[in-house]
Design an enzyme around this catalytic site. Structure first.
Site, mmCIF file in Angstrom:
data_model
loop_
_atom_site.group_PDB
_atom_site.id
_atom_site.type_symbol
_atom_site.label_atom_id
_atom_site.label_comp_id
_atom_site.label_asym_id
_atom_site.label_seq_id
_atom_site.Cartn_x
_atom_site.Cartn_y
_atom_site.Cartn_z
ATOM 1 N N ARG A 198 -0.096 -19.770 1.704
ATOM 2 C CA ARG A 198 -0.215 -19.076 0.412
ATOM 3 C C ARG A 198 -1.628 -18.556 0.188
ATOM 4 O O ARG A 198 -1.820 -17.486 -0.420
ATOM 5 C CB ARG A 198 0.222 -20.021 -0.710
ATOM 6 C CG ARG A 198 1.746 -20.250 -0.713
ATOM 7 C CD ARG A 198 2.098 -21.512 -1.471
ATOM 8 N NE ARG A 198 3.529 -21.693 -1.693
ATOM 9 C CZ ARG A 198 4.405 -22.157 -0.788
ATOM 10 N NH1 ARG A 198 3.994 -22.463 0.435
ATOM 11 N NH2 ARG A 198 5.681 -22.311 -1.098
ATOM 12 N N ASP A 240 10.655 -32.464 3.918
ATOM 13 C CA ASP A 240 10.204 -32.445 5.316
ATOM 14 C C ASP A 240 10.000 -33.847 5.884
ATOM 15 O O ASP A 240 9.679 -33.992 7.066
ATOM 16 C CB ASP A 240 8.890 -31.663 5.430
ATOM 17 C CG ASP A 240 9.104 -30.173 5.195
ATOM 18 O OD1 ASP A 240 10.235 -29.690 5.409
ATOM 19 O OD2 ASP A 240 8.139 -29.495 4.791
HETATM 20 C C1 S3P Z 1 7.961 -24.918 2.266
HETATM 21 C C2 S3P Z 1 9.166 -25.174 1.678
HETATM 22 C C3 S3P Z 1 10.200 -26.024 2.305
HETATM 23 C C4 S3P Z 1 9.641 -26.870 3.440
HETATM 24 C C5 S3P Z 1 8.739 -26.072 4.335
HETATM 25 C C6 S3P Z 1 7.567 -25.516 3.543
HETATM 26 C C7 S3P Z 1 7.010 -24.023 1.572
HETATM 27 O O1 S3P Z 1 11.222 -25.192 2.826
HETATM 28 O O2 S3P Z 1 10.698 -27.419 4.192
HETATM 29 O O3 S3P Z 1 8.244 -26.874 5.387
HETATM 30 O O4 S3P Z 1 5.819 -23.989 1.947
HETATM 31 O O5 S3P Z 1 7.433 -23.359 0.620
HETATM 32 P P1 S3P Z 1 12.436 -24.657 1.903
HETATM 33 O O6 S3P Z 1 11.860 -23.789 0.879
HETATM 34 O O7 S3P Z 1 13.323 -23.888 2.822
HETATM 35 O O8 S3P Z 1 13.087 -25.893 1.371
#
Ligand code: S3P
Length: 448
Positions: free
Chosen positions: A33, A327
C-alpha cells in the site's frame, strides 16, 4: 521481478530449545500500500522498513511501469516520486506480479479509473487464483477487461475515464477487494461508498487518511461498516514507517511455543486488532504470550511480543475472528496438532483460494506427519496429539505456498522426527530471512 529461484527441499529437525529475538521484516500488506499511495501522491514519499521480498518488489516494478520513480536508498529505505491520482501512464509491457494476489489485485483497482490499458500476469499459482471478485466490481466504475476463462490471468484491464463514484457492497470477506475499490474510487467523480460485513484489515483506510484523502468509516447497525471516500483526490506525500509483519512473526513465535524450553521474542510487530487473531486464539489455547512496549508507529499500534514454551489445549476457534487471522491458519493448525484435544476451525472458505488451496494442503501435511484431521468444506478439525507428541517424518507438498512451507518447517522443529517440505523457494515472496532467522534462534534446517 518474476521469481528466478529454483526449487529446493528442506527438512527441519527436532530442535533444542529456541531462544532469542526474531526481528521479522516489514509488513507485506502495508508495504504494498505504501508503494501504491506513494505513486498516487504528488511529490516524494519516503518509506522505511519496507518488506524487500519478491511480492513487494514486483509491486515496485509495476509502479515504475506506471511512471513513478521508485528508488532504494538503503536497507528497507525507499523513495517514491509519485505521478498523482489520474497521472498513471500506460505500462509498456505486461506487469508480472509473480506469486502476489495482493499486489495484482490492488494495482487492478488503482488502474481501473484511469484510461490506460494494463496487462496483468503472474506465476502458475497466481494464474489459478480468482480475479473476477475484483474485476467485476471494477466494471461498475466503467473499467473493461478481457481475461482467461473464469476470469483468470493473464488478463488485460482498460481503465475508465472519466469514472463515476459507486455504491457497492463487497460480499467476499476480502481486504484486497475492498482496497481495490478504494484505490479505484480515488480517481472517480463524486463520493464512493463501499460496504463490507466482514471487518477485514483496514490498512488502506488508515493510510488514505494519512495521505490526506477525504475518507470516513462508519459502523453499520446490521453489522460491518461503510467506507466513504471522495474521488478526484489530491494526495500529499507522507513518511511511512512500516511495522514488522505479524504474519511473519507468527512462525518464530509459534516455534517458540511448541519447542520445549524455548523463549522467543519479536520486537516492533504490528498489533492492529484486525491482524492479531492468531495471538488471541493461541492465548485461548493456553499459550504464554506477553506484549510490552506498546506504542504507535505510522498510525498503527505496534509492540514487542514474547512467548515461552506452553502446553496447549484444543479449542473451538470462533469463525467470526477468521479475517483477523486469515493468513495464520496453516501455522495455527500446526500448533493445534501439538495441543491436547481437538481444535475446530470453521468459516475458512477463503483459504481455498489463497496461494494454494490451503485447507487441502494443511490436511495433506498433517496426515503425512501422523496427525488425524478431518477436512470440512469450510474448515478443519485437528485431533491434537498432546503428550503423545507429533510423529513427524513426512514430506510435505507446498504447492508454491510460502506459508505452507514455513508452517511445516515449524512443525519439524517440535515433532519427534524431522519434517521435510518439497520447496522453500516461495518463502522469498514474503520472508526471505526466514531460514537464517530461525537458525539464529537454534533451529536445525537441512537442505535435502
Ligand atoms: C491481504 C488480504 C488478505 C490476505 C493477504 C493480504 C491484503 O487477502 O490473505 O495475504 O494485504 O489486503 P484477502 O483480501 O483475499 O482475504
Amino acid at each position: 521481478m518474476p521469481s528466478t529461484s529454483t526449487s529446493r527441499a528442506v527438512a527441519a529437525r527436532p530442535a533444542p530449545p529456541l531462544s532469542g529475538e526474531a526481528p521479522v521484516p516489514g509488513d507485506k500488506s502495508i508495504s504494498h500500500r505504501a508503494l501504491l499511495l506513494g505513486t498516487l501522491a504528488v511529490g516524494e514519499t519516503r518509506i522505511s522498513g519496507l518488506l524487500e521480498a519478491e511480492d513487494v518488489l514486483n509491486t515496485a516494478s509495476a509502479m515504475r511501469a506506471y511512471g513513478a520513480t521508485v528508488e532504494r536508498q538503503g536497507p528497507g529505505l525507499w523513495s517514491v516520486h509519485g505521478v498523482g491520482v489520474g497521472g498513471l501512464t500506460a505500462p509498456a509491457a505486461p506487469l508480472d506480479f509473480g506469486n502476489s494476489g495482493t499486489g495484482s489485485r490492488l494495482v487492478m483497482g488503482m488502474a481501473a479509473t484511469t484510461p490506460v490499458t494494463s496487462v496483468f500476469t503472474g506465476d502458475s499459482s497466481l494464474r489459478r487464483r480468482p480475479m473476477k471478485r475484483v474485476l467485476d466490481p471494477l466494471t461498475r466504475f466503467g473499467a473493461r477487461y478481457e481475461a482467461q476463462p473464469g476470469g483468470l490471468m493473464p488478463l488485460s484491464l482498460t481503465g475508465a475515464g472519466p469514472a463515476l463514484a459507486i455504491d457497492y457492497e463487497v460480499t467476499v470477506a476480502s481486504a484486497q477487494v475492498k482496497s481495490a475499490l478504494l484505490f479505484a474510487a480515488l480517481n472517480a467523480t463524486g463520493r464512493s461508498r463501499i460496504g463490507q460485513r466482514a471487518l477485514t484489515r483496514d490498512h488502506t483506510e488508515k493510510m488514505l487518511a494519512a495521505f490526506g484523502a477525504d475518507i470516513s468509516v462508519e459502523p453499520r447497525s446490521g453489522g460491518g461498516e461503510v467506507i466513504s471516500l471522495m474521488g478526484e483526490a489530491e494526495l500529499s506525500p507522507c513518511a511511512v514507517d512500516v511495522p514488522r509483519d505479524p504474519s511473519s512473526a507468527a512462525f518464530p513465535l509459534v516455534a517458540g511455543l511448541l519447542v520445549p524450553g524455548s523463549v522467543v521474542s519479536a520486537p516492533g510487530v504490528l498489533l492492529n486488532t484486525r491482524r492479531t487473531g492468531l495471538f488471541e486464539a493461541l492465548r485461548a489455547m493456553g499459550a504464554e504470550i506477553t506484549v510490552s512496549n506498546l506504542r504507535q508507529s505510522g498510525g498503527e499500534d505496534i509492540g514487542d511480543i514474547a512467548v515461552r514454551f506452553s502446553a496447549l489445549k484444543g479449542i473451538e476457534v470462533p469463525p467470526e475472528g477468521a479475517p483477523a487471522m486469515i493468513d495464520e491458519y496453516p501455522v495455527l493448525a500446526v500448533a493445534a496438532a501439538f495441543a491436547e484435544g481437538r481444535t475446530v476451525m470453521r468459516g475458512l472458505e477463503e483459504l481455498r483460494v489463497k496461494e494454494s488451496d490451503r485447507l487441502s494442503a494443511i490436511v495433506a501435511g498433517l496426515r503425512a506427519n501422523g496427525v488425524t484431521v478431518e477436512e470440512l468444506e469450510d474448515g478443519l478439525i485437528v485431533e491434537g496429539r498432546g503428550a503423545d507428541g507429533v510423529p513427524g517424518g513426512g514430506m510435505v507438498e507446498t504447492h508454491m505456498d510460502h506459508r505452507i512451507a514455513m508452517s511445516f518447517l515449524v512443525m519439524g522443529m517440535a515433532a519427534r522426527a524431522p519434517v521435510a517440505v518439497d520447496d522453500v523457494a516461495m518463502i522469498a515472496t514474503s520472508f526471505p530471512e526466514f531460514e537464517g532467522l530461525m537458525r539464529g534462534l537454534g533451529a536445525e534446517l537441512l537442505s535435502q
